[in-house]
Design a protein around this motif. Sequence first.
Motif, mmCIF file in Angstrom:
data_model
loop_
_atom_site.group_PDB
_atom_site.id
_atom_site.type_symbol
_atom_site.label_atom_id
_atom_site.label_comp_id
_atom_site.label_asym_id
_atom_site.label_seq_id
_atom_site.Cartn_x
_atom_site.Cartn_y
_atom_site.Cartn_z
ATOM 1 N N THR A 113 0.852 -1.182 0.000
ATOM 2 C CA THR A 113 0.000 0.000 0.000
ATOM 3 C C THR A 113 0.891 1.236 0.000
ATOM 4 O O THR A 113 2.100 1.153 0.210
ATOM 5 C CB THR A 113 -0.926 0.035 1.231
ATOM 6 O OG1 THR A 113 -0.117 0.123 2.413
ATOM 7 C CG2 THR A 113 -1.796 -1.208 1.300
ATOM 8 N N ILE B 154 -3.583 4.056 1.068
ATOM 9 C CA ILE B 154 -4.387 3.642 -0.078
ATOM 10 C C ILE B 154 -3.772 2.373 -0.646
ATOM 11 O O ILE B 154 -2.554 2.190 -0.645
ATOM 12 C CB ILE B 154 -4.445 4.768 -1.129
ATOM 13 C CG1 ILE B 154 -5.369 4.392 -2.289
ATOM 14 C CG2 ILE B 154 -3.058 5.142 -1.636
ATOM 15 C CD1 ILE B 154 -5.662 5.571 -3.227
ATOM 16 N N TRP C 253 -9.100 2.648 0.715
ATOM 17 C CA TRP C 253 -8.306 3.613 1.469
ATOM 18 C C TRP C 253 -8.778 3.696 2.906
ATOM 19 O O TRP C 253 -9.918 3.348 3.215
ATOM 20 C CB TRP C 253 -8.239 4.991 0.806
ATOM 21 C CG TRP C 253 -9.517 5.684 0.438
ATOM 22 C CD1 TRP C 253 -10.801 5.311 0.717
ATOM 23 C CD2 TRP C 253 -9.623 6.910 -0.320
ATOM 24 N NE1 TRP C 253 -11.692 6.213 0.202
ATOM 25 C CE2 TRP C 253 -10.998 7.202 -0.441
ATOM 26 C CE3 TRP C 253 -8.700 7.773 -0.882
ATOM 27 C CZ2 TRP C 253 -11.472 8.327 -1.108
ATOM 28 C CZ3 TRP C 253 -9.180 8.894 -1.561
ATOM 29 C CH2 TRP C 253 -10.539 9.167 -1.672
ATOM 30 N N TRP D 6 -10.394 1.201 -5.639
ATOM 31 C CA TRP D 6 -9.310 1.191 -4.668
ATOM 32 C C TRP D 6 -9.886 1.121 -3.249
ATOM 33 O O TRP D 6 -11.070 1.357 -3.018
ATOM 34 C CB TRP D 6 -8.423 2.424 -4.815
ATOM 35 C CG TRP D 6 -9.057 3.741 -4.459
ATOM 36 C CD1 TRP D 6 -9.071 4.361 -3.231
ATOM 37 C CD2 TRP D 6 -9.775 4.627 -5.344
ATOM 38 N NE1 TRP D 6 -9.738 5.561 -3.294
ATOM 39 C CE2 TRP D 6 -10.188 5.747 -4.580
ATOM 40 C CE3 TRP D 6 -10.097 4.568 -6.706
ATOM 41 C CZ2 TRP D 6 -10.909 6.805 -5.142
ATOM 42 C CZ3 TRP D 6 -10.831 5.614 -7.254
ATOM 43 C CH2 TRP D 6 -11.226 6.719 -6.483
#
Length: 213
Positions: A46, A207, A76, A74
């Motif tokens: 990440t 993220i 996060w 994605w």
Amino acid sequence: MRSLTVAAVLLAQISVASAAPVAFSTGWQEQRLSLFSSNDYSFGKTLGLTSEGAVSLAWTRVGQGDWGASGATWDWTVDQSVPATNLAQKGGDDRNISLYFVFVPEAEAPKLQGANIRSLLGNSDVRIIQYAWGGNHAAGQVIASPYGPAGQGVTIALRQAGTGAYREAVDLDADYRKAFGTERGALVGLAVSGDSDDTKSVIRAAIGNLSLN
């Protein structure tokens, strides 16, 4: 009935296969936006971000095979958050974490393969969509960027300031048309930033699992 089931499975497999994962372990560079401060980034499975009264971004180029990407997904997380701000206010628009998608006209993309992020941001043909976690705006609101040439960039608010962990999925084609009124060009760059310099606060965020499709 069986043929429909088989077709559905094949379509699902094609969809999964067409998603291109973006690695955070290599190819990323930090770009300072201030001479006196910058964020701390960790690159690996990440992209981790710590920002203490600072602002900067990490960016990477997109390979030619993904220039036509029309969507992205994605994950996060935010463990420590800036206060809610007005993302339309220059100099008062702190946000926890943003993911930028940088587009250029398809005909210009080959010429700009070696351009750095400063060159791209200074190019009047470049268009930028920034998806933000922060501010006090309604989800999906499109906000004209208070920076750069008028009409070059927008922020799309996804989540208001606060902590948590979420999965996101965006339609780049639809959002580009909504933001700029035309069809998108080639996706040539990605960037991640955290911005805490105006509120002198602290961000701890990350993220991962970013895929283009």
